[in-house]
Design an enzyme around this catalytic site. Sequence first.
Site, short mmCIF file in Angstrom:
data_model
loop_
_atom_site.label_atom_id
_atom_site.label_comp_id
_atom_site.label_asym_id
_atom_site.label_seq_id
_atom_site.Cartn_x
_atom_site.Cartn_y
_atom_site.Cartn_z
N ILE A 1 42.86 43.81 42.54
CA ILE A 1 42.27 45.06 43.02
C ILE A 1 43.39 46.07 43.22
O ILE A 1 44.15 45.99 44.18
CB ILE A 1 41.50 44.84 44.33
CG1 ILE A 1 40.45 43.75 44.15
CG2 ILE A 1 40.86 46.14 44.80
CD1 ILE A 1 39.77 43.33 45.43
N ASP A 2 43.51 47.01 42.29
CA ASP A 2 44.62 47.96 42.28
C ASP A 2 44.12 49.32 42.76
O ASP A 2 43.38 50.01 42.05
CB ASP A 2 45.19 48.06 40.86
CG ASP A 2 46.41 48.95 40.79
OD1 ASP A 2 46.91 49.36 41.86
OD2 ASP A 2 46.87 49.26 39.67
#
EC number: 3.4.23.-
Length: 305
Positions: A182-183
């Site tokens: 999850i960036d």
Amino acid sequence: MAVYLDVIWLLNFCFDYMLLALTALFLKRQVRKRRLAIGALIASFYVLFLFIPVLTFMVNPIIKLLYSLVIVSVTFGFNRFRSFFQCWLLFYFVTFMIGGGMMGAHYFLQQDVTVYNGAVATQGTGFGDPVSWLFVLIGFPSIWWFSKRRVDTLETTKIHYDQLANVVIHIDDHTISAVALIDSGNQLQDPLSGSPVMILDMTVHAEHFPTTFIEKAKNVTDFQEEGEVDKWEHRLRIVPFRAVGQDHQFLCAIKPDEVVISMDDGAITVKKVLVGLSFHTISGEKEYSCILHPKMLTGHKATAS
């Protein structure tokens, strides 16, 4: 043999201060230097007790235990029993970790076995191997620094793995499972539809795609050329993006039926999304093979998994 008690006390005061400071770092507590100094002062007095005949009872394990409770309470305070107990256990953990590290380094550098005239001989004094003060002065700060760096690395890794999720991409009757990062810095989206774009590592998942499809996805210019029509060709999209030092770049993406993201609190199904196809490795350690867009986690209701 002359014993310089003041030097021994000063060294122990410095070492106790560093042990308490490292304990505070592990606890993530802001402890005033004054309290650390007072705690180290009380701890260093124990060395003086060993040279006073009337205080020989201080070597009793129960007395040592009680004395350590005083050190921890003075340094970190006493709010709740549980938190105080954790501080006390961590203080012992740090002490044993540093001491064990120093003894391990000492025995690693020792050469106890020698060959003399073809015979193997061992060296020993009968009282264990004495550790020189020079080794202590160099080894203690080194082990202290090494321990702090290792714990920082472990915390970074934990934070990193807290940002990982399992995803399943559905395209027709094909299912692609991957571990995704999850960036929050990924802001790539399709300028026409506004759909967020997640990135899939094709060096890992290329086997799930037809060969003709991969060839077209690798070369954007082939979209305008006639050739063999692939069943997923109608799903292909071209997404413009900017990279550092590069402008006017294009990324091939595919429109899936849906993407299911499994989180600790449930599963999230996202239908409005594009899957960007990267033909370069996105994780050198192969910890994840997909990068999620943060928008995919907002505005969707999680269902129990």
